[in-house]
Write a protein that holds these residues in place. Structure first.
Motif, short mmCIF file in Angstrom:
data_model
loop_
_atom_site.label_atom_id
_atom_site.label_comp_id
_atom_site.label_asym_id
_atom_site.label_seq_id
_atom_site.Cartn_x
_atom_site.Cartn_y
_atom_site.Cartn_z
N ARG A 155 0.82 -1.20 0.00
CA ARG A 155 0.00 0.00 0.00
C ARG A 155 0.86 1.26 0.00
O ARG A 155 0.59 2.21 -0.73
N GLU A 156 1.93 1.25 0.79
CA GLU A 156 2.81 2.41 0.85
C GLU A 156 3.57 2.58 -0.46
O GLU A 156 3.76 3.71 -0.94
N SER A 157 4.00 1.48 -1.06
CA SER A 157 4.70 1.54 -2.33
C SER A 157 3.80 2.15 -3.41
O SER A 157 4.23 3.01 -4.19
N SER A 158 2.54 1.73 -3.43
CA SER A 158 1.59 2.27 -4.41
C SER A 158 1.32 3.75 -4.16
O SER A 158 1.20 4.54 -5.11
N ARG A 159 1.22 4.11 -2.89
CA ARG A 159 0.96 5.51 -2.55
C ARG A 159 2.10 6.41 -3.02
O ARG A 159 1.87 7.47 -3.63
N ILE A 160 3.35 5.98 -2.77
CA ILE A 160 4.50 6.79 -3.17
C ILE A 160 4.60 6.84 -4.70
O ILE A 160 4.96 7.88 -5.27
N TRP A 161 4.29 5.71 -5.36
CA TRP A 161 4.31 5.70 -6.83
C TRP A 161 3.34 6.73 -7.38
O TRP A 161 3.65 7.48 -8.31
N TYR A 162 2.15 6.82 -6.77
CA TYR A 162 1.14 7.77 -7.22
C TYR A 162 1.61 9.21 -6.95
O TYR A 162 1.43 10.10 -7.80
N VAL A 163 2.20 9.44 -5.78
CA VAL A 163 2.72 10.77 -5.46
C VAL A 163 3.77 11.20 -6.48
O VAL A 163 3.75 12.33 -6.99
N ASN A 164 4.69 10.29 -6.81
CA ASN A 164 5.73 10.61 -7.78
C ASN A 164 5.15 10.84 -9.18
O ASN A 164 5.65 11.69 -9.94
N LEU A 165 4.09 10.10 -9.51
CA LEU A 165 3.42 10.30 -10.79
C LEU A 165 2.84 11.71 -10.86
O LEU A 165 2.95 12.40 -11.89
N MET A 166 2.22 12.16 -9.76
CA MET A 166 1.64 13.50 -9.71
C MET A 166 2.73 14.57 -9.79
O MET A 166 2.54 15.63 -10.41
N PHE A 171 16.82 29.66 -31.98
CA PHE A 171 17.65 30.80 -32.41
C PHE A 171 18.18 31.60 -31.22
O PHE A 171 19.33 32.06 -31.25
N ALA A 172 17.34 31.72 -30.18
CA ALA A 172 17.72 32.58 -29.04
C ALA A 172 18.38 31.81 -27.90
O ALA A 172 18.88 32.40 -26.95
N GLY A 173 18.37 30.50 -27.99
CA GLY A 173 18.95 29.69 -26.91
C GLY A 173 17.88 28.97 -26.11
O GLY A 173 16.78 29.51 -25.91
N PHE A 174 18.21 27.77 -25.67
CA PHE A 174 17.23 26.94 -24.97
C PHE A 174 17.01 27.42 -23.52
O PHE A 174 17.94 27.90 -22.86
N SER A 175 15.79 27.23 -23.08
CA SER A 175 15.45 27.49 -21.68
C SER A 175 15.47 26.15 -20.94
O SER A 175 14.76 25.21 -21.34
N PRO A 176 16.27 26.01 -19.88
CA PRO A 176 16.38 24.71 -19.19
C PRO A 176 15.05 24.30 -18.56
O PRO A 176 14.31 25.13 -18.01
N LEU A 177 14.76 23.02 -18.64
CA LEU A 177 13.56 22.48 -18.02
C LEU A 177 13.80 22.25 -16.53
O LEU A 177 14.93 22.02 -16.10
N SER A 178 12.74 22.30 -15.75
CA SER A 178 12.84 22.11 -14.30
C SER A 178 12.14 20.83 -13.89
O SER A 178 10.96 20.62 -14.23
N TRP A 179 12.86 20.00 -13.17
CA TRP A 179 12.29 18.73 -12.70
C TRP A 179 12.44 18.64 -11.19
O TRP A 179 13.52 18.83 -10.65
N SER A 180 11.34 18.36 -10.51
CA SER A 180 11.35 18.27 -9.04
C SER A 180 11.91 16.93 -8.59
O SER A 180 11.75 15.91 -9.30
N PRO A 181 12.56 16.89 -7.43
CA PRO A 181 13.04 15.59 -6.91
C PRO A 181 11.85 14.71 -6.54
O PRO A 181 10.82 15.19 -6.05
N LEU A 182 11.99 13.42 -6.78
CA LEU A 182 10.93 12.46 -6.47
C LEU A 182 11.04 12.00 -5.02
O LEU A 182 12.10 12.08 -4.40
N VAL A 183 9.93 11.51 -4.50
CA VAL A 183 9.89 11.00 -3.12
C VAL A 183 10.56 9.63 -3.08
O VAL A 183 10.32 8.77 -3.93
N LEU A 184 11.43 9.43 -2.11
CA LEU A 184 12.11 8.16 -1.95
C LEU A 184 11.09 7.08 -1.57
O LEU A 184 10.32 7.25 -0.62
N ASN A 185 11.08 5.98 -2.31
CA ASN A 185 10.11 4.92 -2.02
C ASN A 185 10.69 3.97 -0.98
O ASN A 185 11.33 2.96 -1.29
N ILE A 186 10.44 4.32 0.28
CA ILE A 186 10.97 3.55 1.41
C ILE A 186 10.45 2.12 1.39
O ILE A 186 11.17 1.17 1.74
#
Length: 291
Positions: free
Chosen positions: A59-70, A92-107
């Motif tokens: 249940r906890e693994s599924s919950r964290i998987w869903y949190v990371n999906l969101m 032409f003007a240069g790329f804008s870097p994408l931002s990615w949030s850290p995921l929750v560690l699946n304990i």
């Protein structure tokens, strides 16, 4: 809190007293004629880990998987304007870097992996670390787990591993009569009265679970005391002590993280692999009995 209230102080005050040793001169104090100060500390600690407040591994693994999906979905939505820009003006003007949030560690997944690793050590290698407490587990920067301090290594010969594999399968299936047979005949565990109910509960407690159907109203400490009073242990097969220690430590690890687990169902896969190679008739017999 009730236990502390019986002493006329708060739970926090009782905790502080025990930590600082203020109650060292009151070690013989009894509560309801059964509990010492040490028992009070034990009860308070375990009250925080009430079984009903714990989550299962799956249940906890599924919950964290869903949190990371969101989290990733939110990142994707936030990055869409940048992606559109990068594929048009950004060329032409240069790329804008994408931002990615850290995921929750699946304990939950980490703990399950730890259980699987120790099952492999026990049943496949016959050599395992008998002291896998949290301080001996490192989370590496690349996501791998590092296991350290193999100062309490235990070796099991093939005969002992086969016996233990049969016990784990019986515990996983909650086959009480088979657990008792293995406990008495193969593991040679002896008690004064050879009380089958006590022996089954001890087998479950040491090698699988400490759920309420096993320990009842007791905490872990008072449960063992109650079992000893009901049917004193005469002889313990030391070959299985360290494996039991691993099982208990893994469950304690889970409790610390707010997770409830049974060990036998997770260890069953490696137990069955060992028996399939060396005692396939036992596996066939268990399949017939369960059908």
């Amino acid at each position: 809190e009730k236990l502390a209230e019986a002493q006329g102080i708060s739970a926090a005050e009782l905790q502080q007293q025990m930590t600082e040793g203020i109650v060292s001169n009151e070690s013989d104090l009894q509560l309801d004629k059964t509990k010492t100060i040490a028992h009070l500390q034990n009860d308070i600690d375990e009250a925080r880990l009430d079984e009903t407040q714990l989550s299962s591994l799956d249940r906890e693994s599924s919950r964290i998987w869903y949190v990371n999906l969101m989290i990733r979905a939110n990142d994707l939505l936030s990055n869409i304007p940048k992606m559109l820009y990068n594929s048009t003006l950004g060329l032409f003007a240069g790329f804008s870097p994408l931002s990615w949030s850290p995921l929750v560690l699946n304990i939950a997944d980490i703990l399950k992996l730890l259980l699987q690793v120790h099952a492999y050590e026990i049943f496949n290698d016959g050599v395992f670390n008998g002291d896998p407490h949290p301080g001996n587990v490192m989370l590496m920067s690349d996501g791998r787990l590092g296991l350290i301090d193999y100062g309490q290594v235990k070796r099991l010969n093939l005969k002992t591993r086969l016996t233990y594999a049969r016990l784990i399968i019986a515990l996983s299936a909650q086959d009480k009569q088979e657990v008792i047979r293995i406990w008495q005949q193969e593991m040679q565990q002896k008690s004064q009265n050879m009380d089958e109910d006590v022996q089954y509960k001890l087998a479950c407690f040491w090698h699988d679970r400490n759920t309420r159907d096993i320990i009842g109203k007791y905490n872990m400490h008072t449960f063992l005391e109650a079992m000893e009073q009901k049917d004193p242990i005469v002889d313990v097969n030391e070959d299985f002590v360290m494996a039991a220690r691993v099982s208990v430590l893994m469950r304690g690890f889970g409790n610390m993280l707010g997770l409830s687990l049974r060990v036998a169902p997770i260890w069953r896969e490696q137990a069955e692999k060992l028996l399939s190679e060396h005692d396939p008739d036992y596996i066939k017999k268990q399949l017939r009995n369960s059908s």
